[in-house]
Design an enzyme around this catalytic site. Structure first.
Site, PDB file in Angstrom:
ATOM      1  N   ASP A  24      15.277  27.641   5.384  1.00  0.00           N
ATOM      2  CA  ASP A  24      14.204  28.185   4.892  1.00  0.00           C
ATOM      3  C   ASP A  24      14.432  29.680   4.716  1.00  0.00           C
ATOM      4  O   ASP A  24      13.783  30.279   4.203  1.00  0.00           O
ATOM      5  CB  ASP A  24      12.972  27.876   5.403  1.00  0.00           C
ATOM      6  CG  ASP A  24      12.783  28.335   6.761  1.00  0.00           C
ATOM      7  OD1 ASP A  24      14.068  29.009   7.483  1.00  0.00           O
ATOM      8  OD2 ASP A  24      11.816  28.366   7.585  1.00  0.00           O
ATOM      9  N   GLU A 162      19.400  30.597  18.340  1.00  0.00           N
ATOM     10  CA  GLU A 162      19.367  31.607  17.507  1.00  0.00           C
ATOM     11  C   GLU A 162      18.779  32.918  18.338  1.00  0.00           C
ATOM     12  O   GLU A 162      17.756  32.687  19.051  1.00  0.00           O
ATOM     13  CB  GLU A 162      18.473  31.747  16.449  1.00  0.00           C
ATOM     14  CG  GLU A 162      18.330  32.998  15.583  1.00  0.00           C
ATOM     15  CD  GLU A 162      17.676  32.831  14.067  1.00  0.00           C
ATOM     16  OE1 GLU A 162      17.378  31.890  13.668  1.00  0.00           O
ATOM     17  OE2 GLU A 162      17.535  33.996  13.236  1.00  0.00           O
TER      18      GLU A 162
END
Ligand code: KIV
Length: 246
Positions: A24, A162
């Site tokens: 995204d 992440e």
């Protein structure tokens, strides 16, 4: 794994990558949005289908956009199954930890492979207040490890880690059953992912964890400058580009 949003980029990356992620992050990279919160199902479905059309070897994973899976496992199933049907992708990815473990279990037990995403979760930018590294306090570090274990136990087949301190990524990689894929995490993760346009050097400013493996921004500018010069001085189109009577 690298991100891919278009068919031609998928074709170029496919021979070299095990997985292509229709992230995204396309909200920022393709659409110039300030963050990923505004990304829609329609955007993910259209770009996911394009990437699948350009890939023959790599597994294609499509991100579930913000608001498409958090309300309930049932909502997640409706939207994840739509993404798989409309794109032909192999799996979906969603961001989150313990709270979403029942959703991951619901999806995986009903035939939808799920990649998890823990640590810095960009869709939560309005809660996190930015994109800074996660896990600086021992409490937060433990919470991220617990998130990862919950996602793995719920059936995630892989997980992105992440933007965390390296020791957290190493601990998660040692503790979870599924492969880990780092971004701003550790070389000791099982795999790595980057936003392709970042590593190709399309942007001047990139996060600290990005290494530029190319200089695409400069290449594009050089080519466009040469084209504009050729048009203005009428050296383009030349004899090779023109149709002549035989
Ligand atoms: O949206 C995205 O591109 C991602 C990767 C950076 C992991 O989630």
């Amino acid at each position: 794994m690298l991100t891919a949003y278009t068919v031609r980029m998928a074709q170029l990356m496919d021979p070299h990558c095990d997985m292509l992620l229709v992230g995204d992050s396309l909200g920022q990279v393709i659409y110039g949005l300030p963050h990923t919160v505004a990304v829609t199902m329609e955007m993910m479905a259209a770009h996911g289908a394009a990437v699948v059309r350009g890939s023959y070897h790599a597994a294609v994973i499509v991100d579930m956009p913000f608001g498409s899976y958090e309300a309930s496992p049932e909502q997640a199933f409706v939207n994840a199954s739509r993404l798989l049907k409309e794109t032909g992708a192999a799996a979906v990815k969603l961001e989150g930890g313990k709270v979403l473990a029942p959703t991951v279990e619901f999806l995986t037990s009903r035939g939808i492979p799920v990649m998890a995403h823990v640590g810095l979760t960009p869709q939560a930018v309005n809660i996190l207040g930015g994109y800074g590294v996660r896990g600086k306090s021992p409490e937060e570090a433990q919470s991220i490890v617990d998130d990862a274990i919950a996602m793995s136990d719920a059936g995630a087949f892989a997980m992105v880690i992440e933007g965390v301190l390296e020791h957290i990524a190493i601990e998660i990689t040692q503790k979870v059953a599924c492969p880990t894929i780092g971004i701003g995490a550790s070389a000791q993760c099982d795999g790595q992912v980057l936003v392709a346009e970042d590593m190709l050097g399309l942007f001047d400013r990139v996060p600290k964890f990005v290494k530029k493996f190319g200089n695409m921004g400069v290449s594009v500018e050089d080519a466009v400058r040469a084209y504009a010069t050729g048009v203005r001085d009428r050296s383009f189109p030349g004899p090779d580009q023109l149709y002549q009577p035989v």
